[in-house]
Design an enzyme around this catalytic site. Structure first.
Site, mmCIF file in Angstrom:
data_model
loop_
_atom_site.group_PDB
_atom_site.id
_atom_site.type_symbol
_atom_site.label_atom_id
_atom_site.label_comp_id
_atom_site.label_asym_id
_atom_site.label_seq_id
_atom_site.Cartn_x
_atom_site.Cartn_y
_atom_site.Cartn_z
ATOM 1 N N ASP A 248 0.904 -1.137 0.000
ATOM 2 C CA ASP A 248 0.000 0.000 0.000
ATOM 3 C C ASP A 248 0.943 1.185 0.000
ATOM 4 O O ASP A 248 1.596 1.456 1.015
ATOM 5 C CB ASP A 248 -0.879 0.026 1.249
ATOM 6 N N HIS A 249 1.060 1.860 -1.120
ATOM 7 C CA HIS A 249 2.168 2.817 -1.219
ATOM 8 C C HIS A 249 2.046 3.969 -0.224
ATOM 9 O O HIS A 249 3.029 4.633 0.078
ATOM 10 C CB HIS A 249 2.373 3.305 -2.660
ATOM 11 N N HIS B 238 -5.696 2.807 1.241
ATOM 12 C CA HIS B 238 -4.927 3.937 1.774
ATOM 13 C C HIS B 238 -5.566 4.569 3.016
ATOM 14 O O HIS B 238 -4.918 4.779 4.030
ATOM 15 C CB HIS B 238 -4.753 5.020 0.712
HETATM 16 C C1 BG6 Z 1 -3.696 5.032 -6.192
HETATM 17 C C2 BG6 Z 1 -5.090 5.155 -6.737
HETATM 18 O O1 BG6 Z 1 -3.597 3.912 -5.371
HETATM 19 O O2 BG6 Z 1 -3.361 6.183 -5.463
HETATM 20 C C3 BG6 Z 1 -5.206 6.382 -7.603
HETATM 21 O O3 BG6 Z 1 -5.410 4.014 -7.488
HETATM 22 C C4 BG6 Z 1 -4.737 7.609 -6.849
HETATM 23 O O4 BG6 Z 1 -6.545 6.575 -8.032
HETATM 24 C C5 BG6 Z 1 -3.376 7.375 -6.217
HETATM 25 O O5 BG6 Z 1 -4.694 8.692 -7.746
HETATM 26 C C6 BG6 Z 1 -2.991 8.514 -5.303
HETATM 27 O O6 BG6 Z 1 -1.679 8.346 -4.891
HETATM 28 P P1 BG6 Z 1 -0.808 9.607 -4.449
HETATM 29 O O7 BG6 Z 1 0.479 9.003 -4.001
HETATM 30 O O8 BG6 Z 1 -0.684 10.493 -5.646
HETATM 31 O O9 BG6 Z 1 -1.570 10.265 -3.348
#
Ligand code: BG6
Length: 487
Positions: free
Chosen positions: A174-175, A236
């Site tokens: 989960d990044h 997230h």
């Molecule tokens: C991804 C989603 O996991 O996270 C996207 O699938 C979203 O829809 C993105 O735009 C947002 O990531 P960050 O790091 O730009 O907040």
């Protein structure tokens, strides 16, 4: 500290994730000396490429997605020397690629498989790894969402992978957990004495978690099948909620932390039946203007065959955690596309003081507020009441103690994937989701989704460039509270 040498096999090597995130992240770590040419990156995908063509793809990815000031020709040349490529069709045994020349048998070389591919290929890929003899008990596999679209499909995906890899070999990304500011939440809570004694329902009125984006979603192929609840909340936002709400783990060992997150997930009050309509709001954007640019509605962005879609591009939920610490403290969460701006933050709204001695003061004491800004303008603000300077008697004013990361730290903030990709090599699973966590998150999300399907109504619309549908404002204002919007 440099990591052990590794062989990173990337399935889906010509895909978007590899080009946009994985290669740039590895490049930064290479440039900072965390690994050298002894490590190898082996691209695998259906496309027929040579090593040189894959190296060219890697070079293009760096030139496109790494900031110019970090591009250094000599480093790039050395870096791409670590790249090789094997064409492979996992679904067709006759076209299985041979990795035996690319992989090293030395046990000191860490072996990792990154499955940057659709989940329906996880099973065949694992089978390929096993049958070709590339599996090792100490090898690692990295997978990433969508890990299912509901509990049942998520179980299926996990079952496929766990036929071969044990849980301690599986790294579910989960990044958000790799973001610096999200990890800082752990430091803030558990490396300070200040907050923990008041981190409970006796002192906290409510919590807000906002993940707002200005980008649209109608042209993103996968999005319409997914929607904001599955795309952002299930993973997230729930992870953020867990980090805010969990009990202090005894250590930073992977399972110590994940056990605590799991307890939060299992204490989430189920939202089902009539509650779905009461405590959740879905929205979809109309045309509008974001950052001064006119943008189309979600419907207009969609391809012909998807027009009329009821997929939500916004969701707000009043969540509750049924445990001793949090009983009676709502967690208001919201996320959406095409909102006012890209802004993600966690707001801890404390209760007001029990008694004010400032009968004659101008300005009543306002409750303290801690704002953890995840992105952009990363930082932490603690809103306090102070006396307005001056001889004119007691005037109370709210001012933030402001810790801006950009002003405080000169270092570049690494991207989430930089940390996570190397944690895989380190064998450090703390920032990855365990299977039971993922499934508990689906268990909470599924009834909401089902409730919406049963109601069979369209999401509320909102104008692009606003904070979402009016229902989201009503959701919190009904409780006598407001969304925090002044950054
Ligand atoms: C991804 C989603 O996991 O996270 C996207 O699938 C979203 O829809 C993105 O735009 C947002 O990531 P960050 O790091 O730009 O907040």
């Amino acid at each position: 500290i440099p990591v052990q040498p590794f062989d990173y096999v990337v399935f889906g090597a010509t895909g978007d994730l590899t080009k946009r995130k994985l290669i740039p992240a590895l490049y930064h770590r290479f440039k900072d000396g965390q690994f050298d040419e002894q490590s190898r990156i082996i691209g695998v995908s259906r496309t027929k490429l040579t090593d040189a063509e894959f190296q060219k793809l890697a070079r293009d990815s760096i030139e496109t997605f790494v900031e110019k000031s970090y591009q250094d020709k000599k480093t790039i040349d050395r870096f791409i020397g670590a790249f090789s490529y094997v064409p492979n069709d996992v679904t067709d045994e006759a076209h299985w690629g041979d990795l035996s020349k690319n992989l090293r048998e030395d046990p000191k070389v860490v072996r990792a498989f990154y499955l940057a591919i659709a989940p329906d290929l996880f099973g065949p890929t694992c089978e390929y790894i096993l049958k070709k003899g590339y599996y090792r008990r100490d090898a690692r596999v990295v997978i990433e969402k969508p890990l299912g679209h509901d509990l049942a499909s998520s179980i299926e995906i996990n079952d496929e992978v766990s036929k071969i890899f044990k849980e301690d070999q599986v790294y579910r990304i989960d990044h958000y957990l790799g973001k610096e500011t999200v990890q800082n939440l752990l430091a803030l809570r558990f490396a300070n004495i200040l907050f923990e004694p008041i981190w409970n329902s006796a002192h906290i009125d409510h919590v807000q978690i906002t993940v707002a984006e200005s980008v649209g979603a109608g042209t993103r192929g996968y999005y319409d099948e997914s929607g904001a609840l599955r795309d952002m909340v299930q993973n997230h936002i729930i992870q953020l909620l867990c980090l805010v709400a969990m009990e202090p783990p005894a250590s930073d060992a992977a399972n110590a932390l994940r056990d605590e997150k799991l307890k939060v997930l299992r204490s989430l009050k189920p939202i089902d039946g009539a509650d779905v309509g009461r405590v959740t709001v879905r929205g979809q954007y109309r045309g509008g203007s974001v950052d001064g640019t006119a943008v189309a509605s979600y419907q207009d962005e969609l391809p012909e065959d998807k027009k009329g879609s009821r997929t939500e591009t916004f969701v707000a939920i009043k969540a509750e955690i049924e445990n001793w610490r949090w009983s009676g403290v709502p967690f208001y969460i919201r996320t959406g596309k095409r909102l006012v701006s890209r802004a993600s933050e966690i707001v801890i709204q404390f209760r007001n003081i029990p008694h004010s001695m400032f009968d004659h003061a101008q300005g009543a004491p306002k409750p303290n507020r801690l704002v953890i800004r995840i992105q952009p303008d990363e930082g932490v603000k603690l809103f306090l009441m102070i006396k307005d300077p001056g001889p004119g008697g007691m005037r109370l004013r709210e001012v933030p103690l402001n810790l801006s990361f950009a002003e405080t730290f000169a270092e570049r903030t690494p991207e989430a994937y930089e940390r996570l990709l190397l944690d895989v090599i380190r064998g450090q699973q703390t920032l990855f989701m365990r299977r039971d966590e993922l499934e508990a998150a689906w268990e909470w999300v599924d009834p909401i989704r089902n409730g919406w399907d049963l109601a069979n109504d369209a999401p509320q619309t909102y104008t692009a460039g606003t904070w979402g549908p009016t229902g989201a404002i009503a959701l919190i204002e009904r409780d006598g509270r407001t969304w925090h919007e002044d950054g």
